[in-house]
Design a protein around this motif. Structure first.
Motif, PDB file in Angstrom:
ATOM      1  N   LYS A 173       5.678  -9.879 -39.234  1.00 58.19           N
ATOM      2  CA  LYS A 173       7.026 -10.046 -38.658  1.00 58.19           C
ATOM      3  C   LYS A 173       7.892 -10.968 -39.509  1.00 58.19           C
ATOM      4  CE  LYS A 173       5.417  -8.792 -34.146  1.00 58.19           C
ATOM      5  NZ  LYS A 173       4.050  -8.508 -34.654  1.00 58.19           N
ATOM      6  N   LEU A 174       7.765 -10.767 -40.826  1.00 54.30           N
ATOM      7  CA  LEU A 174       8.591 -11.534 -41.766  1.00 54.30           C
ATOM      8  C   LEU A 174       9.616 -10.604 -42.387  1.00 54.30           C
ATOM      9  CD1 LEU A 174       5.882 -13.624 -43.636  1.00 54.30           C
ATOM     10  CD2 LEU A 174       7.771 -14.557 -42.293  1.00 54.30           C
ATOM     11  N   GLU A 175      10.818 -11.127 -42.581  1.00 52.66           N
ATOM     12  CA  GLU A 175      11.865 -10.351 -43.229  1.00 52.66           C
ATOM     13  C   GLU A 175      11.842 -10.650 -44.728  1.00 52.66           C
ATOM     14  OE1 GLU A 175      14.568  -8.364 -42.128  1.00 52.66           O
ATOM     15  OE2 GLU A 175      13.482  -8.193 -40.231  1.00 52.66           O
ATOM     16  N   PRO A 176      12.005  -9.628 -45.562  1.00 51.13           N
ATOM     17  CA  PRO A 176      12.190  -9.953 -46.986  1.00 51.13           C
ATOM     18  C   PRO A 176      13.563 -10.592 -47.192  1.00 51.13           C
ATOM     19  CG  PRO A 176      12.320  -7.578 -46.642  1.00 51.13           C
ATOM     20  CD  PRO A 176      12.009  -8.187 -45.310  1.00 51.13           C
ATOM     21  N   ASN A 177      13.721 -11.333 -48.277  1.00 55.96           N
ATOM     22  CA  ASN A 177      15.051 -11.901 -48.561  1.00 55.96           C
ATOM     23  C   ASN A 177      15.956 -10.811 -49.129  1.00 55.96           C
ATOM     24  OD1 ASN A 177      14.444 -11.652 -51.282  1.00 55.96           O
ATOM     25  ND2 ASN A 177      14.065 -13.822 -51.608  1.00 55.96           N
ATOM     26  N   LYS A 178      17.182 -11.150 -49.506  1.00 57.13           N
ATOM     27  CA  LYS A 178      18.138 -10.100 -49.864  1.00 57.13           C
ATOM     28  C   LYS A 178      17.738  -9.340 -51.135  1.00 57.13           C
ATOM     29  CE  LYS A 178      21.728 -12.160 -52.752  1.00 57.13           C
ATOM     30  NZ  LYS A 178      21.000 -11.685 -53.913  1.00 57.13           N
TER      31      LYS A 178
END
Lengths: 338, 111
Positions: free
Chosen positions: A279-284
């Motif tokens: 449940k981690l988002e990648p950075n841009k």
């Protein structure tokens, strides 16, 4: 009580983290998808900024891997699930319960054929920086596809970096200095060759980088400030390249025997599954996102998950080792609290 | 030559396949600091002669590098040899000496 730490990735970041966390008294499991440890660095011949053998670095790390450390080779992590404060890591050949995770899963190389106008995979004498390094390992000098020794070689900086067209807007950080290093090595292995570096900006930010750049200039390597617009094949499979000398506002064309594309560091696609499991988002830019740019460079936003090395973005070997050690200390503090 | 379907102005294009490197190489032998230029422009902005004429040492370096010996020789006449550029250069290039070498080449035609 002895806690268990799972390290995803057995490149230099994962190796160093395993060594440190083991020394801090925890049980360590390393999951590596390949048959051996060492990752990308293991495929390199020499590394900047001192032209040291890459093998030396891998060997020194390998020597420090004690028997207490559990290494799972050819183990691709398929799924990670979180149950309260612990994690279950399922790879293709085993399952493990861990109290903390260090994500050290590294990067992918930018696929040079995406810049179709440069002709990689189409023209035989267009190679990447990785291909060149392999040539150094194999024969100690670059060679053309027909086996001949190239007399004119051009390095193309920023292939898959700082380029909106391929959705890589960031700087890959290590290619400038790698290009300078490789240009020096080409010149040392073929002294009569003309070597050109086509750059947008030369980002010589690290210790010893500027010295290497001066060394390259002293060796007579020509630096041209201009980006390659397109390459085409001419007689004898040589490559015609077009750029501009932006310092004198003059378009340049030249025929060379070999062009070397300095491919950038891209986020690894395999990481995406792991990030979404956790449940981690990648950075841009698509890399694993760190919790705080300044103060928590090896924390993820999930408790118990730490991140280090090139899975967080482009980094040098030194950066990766530093991040590993930082993550190891953070893991230790975390495990002492829970 | 491959036809790309367009071509930049012919007189502006630097064709590296026909470039004459002799003058550049001669200068680099006379003064090995020549190759260290990073085209920062400090020399040109501090230049006394440059305040009154179109003279620029940075451009002179390009002329030498890109095989334009004749222009370099002509341009070098504008310099007053005050040496401010040598003091200012962050790469420690012996700019004043390079000008003198270009002038020497103009007189003696060493190539």
């Amino acid at each position: 009580m002895r806690k268990t730490v799972a390290i995803i990735g057995g490149g230099i970041t994962g190796m160093e983290a395993a060594i440190q966390i083991n020394k801090l008294g925890h049980t360590v499991h390393v999951f590596e998808k390949d048959e051996k440890l060492g990752g990308h660095v293991a495929q390199w011949d020499h590394v900047f900024p001192n032209q040291r053998k890459a093998r030396e670095i891998i060997n020194e790390l390998t020597c420090q891997i004690s028997e207490e450390i559990n290494i799972h080779l050819s183990s691709f992590v398929e799924k990670i699930s979180q149950i309260d404060d612990s994690f279950v890591i399922k790879s293709d050949n085993n399952e493990l319960k861990a109290d903390a995770i260090v994500l050290a899963s590294g990067f992918e190389l930018f696929s040079a054929s995406k810049k179709e106008e440069y002709g990689y995979g189409i023209f035989e004498n267009v190679i990447t920086s990785v291909d060149l390094e392999r040539m150094f390992v194999e024969k100690g000098h670059p060679f053309m596809r027909n086996g001949e020794i190239p007399q004119r070689i051009a390095f193309i900086h920023c292939v898959g970096s700082r380029d909106e067209k391929v959705k890589r807007t960031y700087c890959s950080k290590v290619c400038c200095i790698t290009a300078v290093k490789q240009a020096i090595e080409v010149k040392e292995s073929i002294p009569e060759a003309s070597v050109y570096n086509l750059y947008m900006d030369l980002r010589m930010f690290g210790p010893g980088y500027e010295d290497m750049y001066q060394k390259a200039q002293q060796k007579g390597i020509t630096f041209i400030r201009g980006r390659l617009s397109e390459a085409s094949e001419v007689e004898n499979n040589r490559i015609l390249i077009k750029t501009e000398d932006t310092l004198s506002s003059r378009p340049i064309k030249m025929t060379v025997d070999l062009i070397v594309l300095m491919i950038g560091i891209s986020p690894s696609l395999a990481n995406n599954q792991i990030l979404s499991d956790l449940k981690l988002e990648p950075n841009k830019d698509g890399f694993a996102e760190i919790a705080d740019d300044h103060l928590s460079p090896t924390h993820s936003k999930v408790k118990g998950v730490f991140i280090a090395g090139a899975c967080t973005g482009p980094c040098s070997i030194t950066d990766a080792i530093n991040a590993s050690r930082s993550a190891s200390v953070e893991v230790h503090h975390y495990l002492n609290q829970v | 030559m491959k036809d790309f379907g367009f071509s930049p102005m012919k007189n502006k294009v630097l064709n590296f396949d026909e470039l004459n490197h002799d003058f550049h190489q001669w200068i680099a032998i006379q003064d090995s600091s020549f190759n260290l230029c990073i085209a920062c422009g400090t020399c040109a902005s501090t230049c006394s002669a440059g305040s009154y004429t179109h003279f620029s040492f940075r451009e002179l370096c390009k002329d030498i590098r890109w095989g334009n010996a004749e222009k370099a020789m002509k341009e070098s006449e504008k310099c007053m040899l005050c040496g401010k550029c040598s003091i200012a250069c962050p790469r420690n290039i012996n700019t004043r000496n390079i000008i003198k070498m270009v002038r020497k080449a103009a007189k003696t035609s060493p190539l």
